[in-house]
Design a protein around this motif. Structure first.
Motif, mmCIF file in Angstrom:
data_model
loop_
_atom_site.group_PDB
_atom_site.id
_atom_site.type_symbol
_atom_site.label_atom_id
_atom_site.label_comp_id
_atom_site.label_asym_id
_atom_site.label_seq_id
_atom_site.Cartn_x
_atom_site.Cartn_y
_atom_site.Cartn_z
ATOM 1 N N PHE A 99 0.855 -1.187 0.000
ATOM 2 C CA PHE A 99 0.000 0.000 0.000
ATOM 3 C C PHE A 99 0.891 1.238 0.000
ATOM 4 O O PHE A 99 1.851 1.326 0.784
ATOM 5 N N THR A 100 0.551 2.183 -0.853
ATOM 6 C CA THR A 100 1.298 3.437 -0.934
ATOM 7 C C THR A 100 0.457 4.555 -0.351
ATOM 8 O O THR A 100 -0.656 4.814 -0.819
ATOM 9 N N VAL A 118 0.619 -5.126 10.516
ATOM 10 C CA VAL A 118 -0.779 -5.565 10.643
ATOM 11 C C VAL A 118 -1.038 -6.913 9.978
ATOM 12 O O VAL A 118 -1.972 -7.623 10.350
ATOM 13 N N ALA A 119 -0.245 -7.280 8.964
ATOM 14 C CA ALA A 119 -0.408 -8.571 8.301
ATOM 15 C C ALA A 119 0.940 -8.973 7.707
ATOM 16 O O ALA A 119 1.690 -8.107 7.237
ATOM 17 N N PRO A 120 1.257 -10.274 7.709
ATOM 18 C CA PRO A 120 2.615 -10.702 7.310
ATOM 19 C C PRO A 120 2.978 -10.384 5.869
ATOM 20 O O PRO A 120 4.149 -10.137 5.569
ATOM 21 N N GLY A 121 2.001 -10.388 4.941
ATOM 22 C CA GLY A 121 2.324 -10.160 3.544
ATOM 23 C C GLY A 121 2.096 -8.746 3.068
ATOM 24 O O GLY A 121 2.205 -8.460 1.869
ATOM 25 N N VAL A 122 1.801 -7.828 3.996
ATOM 26 C CA VAL A 122 1.489 -6.444 3.635
ATOM 27 C C VAL A 122 2.699 -5.547 3.868
ATOM 28 O O VAL A 122 3.306 -5.578 4.940
ATOM 29 N N SER A 123 3.035 -4.763 2.858
ATOM 30 C CA SER A 123 4.121 -3.787 2.954
ATOM 31 C C SER A 123 3.554 -2.388 2.732
ATOM 32 O O SER A 123 2.478 -2.218 2.160
ATOM 33 N N PHE A 124 4.327 -1.398 3.192
ATOM 34 C CA PHE A 124 3.876 -0.011 3.062
ATOM 35 C C PHE A 124 4.980 0.848 2.461
ATOM 36 O O PHE A 124 6.171 0.646 2.730
ATOM 37 N N ARG A 125 4.555 1.798 1.667
ATOM 38 C CA ARG A 125 5.452 2.821 1.124
ATOM 39 C C ARG A 125 4.805 4.156 1.441
ATOM 40 O O ARG A 125 3.621 4.376 1.146
ATOM 41 N N PHE A 126 5.559 5.066 2.040
ATOM 42 C CA PHE A 126 4.993 6.357 2.446
ATOM 43 C C PHE A 126 5.702 7.468 1.690
ATOM 44 O O PHE A 126 6.929 7.588 1.732
ATOM 45 N N LEU A 138 -4.179 9.763 -7.151
ATOM 46 C CA LEU A 138 -5.150 8.688 -6.959
ATOM 47 C C LEU A 138 -5.656 8.180 -8.307
ATOM 48 O O LEU A 138 -5.822 6.971 -8.506
ATOM 49 N N GLN A 139 -5.922 9.085 -9.236
ATOM 50 C CA GLN A 139 -6.409 8.705 -10.553
ATOM 51 C C GLN A 139 -5.398 7.810 -11.266
ATOM 52 O O GLN A 139 -5.778 6.852 -11.958
ATOM 53 N N ALA A 146 -4.296 9.098 0.814
ATOM 54 C CA ALA A 146 -3.622 10.344 1.207
ATOM 55 C C ALA A 146 -4.156 10.751 2.569
ATOM 56 O O ALA A 146 -5.370 10.719 2.811
ATOM 57 N N LEU A 147 -3.274 11.099 3.467
ATOM 58 C CA LEU A 147 -3.626 11.566 4.806
ATOM 59 C C LEU A 147 -3.272 13.043 4.852
ATOM 60 O O LEU A 147 -2.104 13.410 4.989
ATOM 61 N N GLU A 148 -4.292 13.890 4.692
ATOM 62 C CA GLU A 148 -4.025 15.304 4.461
ATOM 63 C C GLU A 148 -5.048 16.195 5.164
ATOM 64 O O GLU A 148 -6.136 15.740 5.533
#
Length: 308
Positions: A99-100, A118-126, A138-139, A146-148
């Motif tokens: 998830f980005t 939160v889950a073993p196969g989930v990665s994050f990019r910020f 988003l499009q 987005a956390l804004e």
């Protein structure tokens, strides 16, 4: 009006017209010819006793009646789509996905470490807020969320409130001016000190003003912003080692004060508090993995006490 006489396809046409503001583009979106869309619009006008759209150049401009129907119609269609979706068993433990997210370093510091596992196969990019326009990103599927602060976004962008973000004033614990004046942590910084001392500001676009300056301007005053930096952490470091004051979100101030020699003070004037929101593309509204990660973020925000 008689709902028994209302064809559901007319509701789909109305939703497409509200999104596209064009008979041709609306037809392309839902697979109807231009004459078929025009005929449906005429039926809608008759059923609702309103013009609904008036032409302006190449666009169709919605009337107030049509605008009032936009969100209820969209929500109703989402519910219908959800009702007819095949049931699937979603197991986060089996999810493999990156998830980005995009937002201020405020979130990468305070929120992301706590949801990273939160889950073993989930990665994050910020990604940093400065990279671009939220709707466009988003499009193009360059970000998932987005956390804004409140933004002007496209009508197909969904959002939910995360928390309020009141401002606190931070300064070095050994700030000479505050110490000499006997202003203790937790106290209000007098307005004359507040305006006279140098300020550091978090600014992603290089601007030397923000919410605090707007608040001061309303009473005919100004402060001395002498340092603009792109990240909250950089602002906190500058404050800890220099003469600056800074207005930062209270949640960040509390976290920064645990690791840096800074004190937290009260502002001498009310400063507008932006309500931080989470934004995503509406096409992801009912996607199980996406809905799940949004729920994880909302739960974690609540657990961290941000909503307070």
């Amino acid at each position: 009006m008689n709902l028994n006489a209302l064809d559901l396809n007319l509701v789909r046409v109305l939703d497409a017209l509200l999104r596209e503001k064009s008979v041709t583009r609306a037809g392309e979106q839902i697979g109807l010819s231009q004459p078929a869309v025009s005929a449906a619009l005429n039926r809608l006008r008759h059923a609702l006793n309103d013009q609904l759209f008036v032409r302006r150049g190449n666009d169709m401009v919605p009337t107030p009646r049509a605008e009032s129907l936009a969100e209820p119609v969209r929500a109703a269609l989402r519910e219908i789509e959800r009702a007819f979706q095949p049931a699937t068993d979603f197991d986060p433990a089996k999810l493999e996905r990156t998830f980005t997210l995009m937002g201020a370093d405020f979130f990468s510091m305070l929120l992301m470490p706590s949801i990273a596992g939160v889950a073993p196969g989930v990665s994050f990019r910020f990604l940093d807020s400065a990279i671009g326009d939220v709707s466009k990103l988003l499009q193009e599927d360059r970000i998932d969320l987005a956390l804004e602060r409140p933004l002007e976004v496209a009508e197909w962008v969904s959002s939910v409130a995360l928390f309020g973000s009141p401002f606190a004033i931070i300064a070095a614990r050994d700030n000479a001016a505050l110490c000499q004046a006997g202003i203790a942590e937790g106290e209000e910084v007098p307005l004359d000190f507040f305006c006279a001392l140098p300020h550091a500001l978090r600014s992603i676009d290089g601007s030397m003003s923000g919410f605090t300056d707007d608040a001061l301007g309303r009473i005919g005053l100004a402060r001395r912003v002498t340092l603009a930096l792109p990240h909250f952490q950089a602002v906190a470091l500058a404050v800890a080692g220099g003469p600056y004051l800074a207005a930062v979100p209270t949640q960040f101030a509390v976290a920064a004060a645990k690791t840096l020699p800074i004190g937290i003070y009260r502002a001498p004037i009310p400063i507008q508090s932006p309500a931080v929101r989470m934004y995503w593309h509406a096409r992801r509204d009912d996607e199980p993995p996406h809905r799940w990660i949004r729920e994880q973020i909302l739960d974690e925000v609540g657990r961290l006490g941000f909503k307070d």
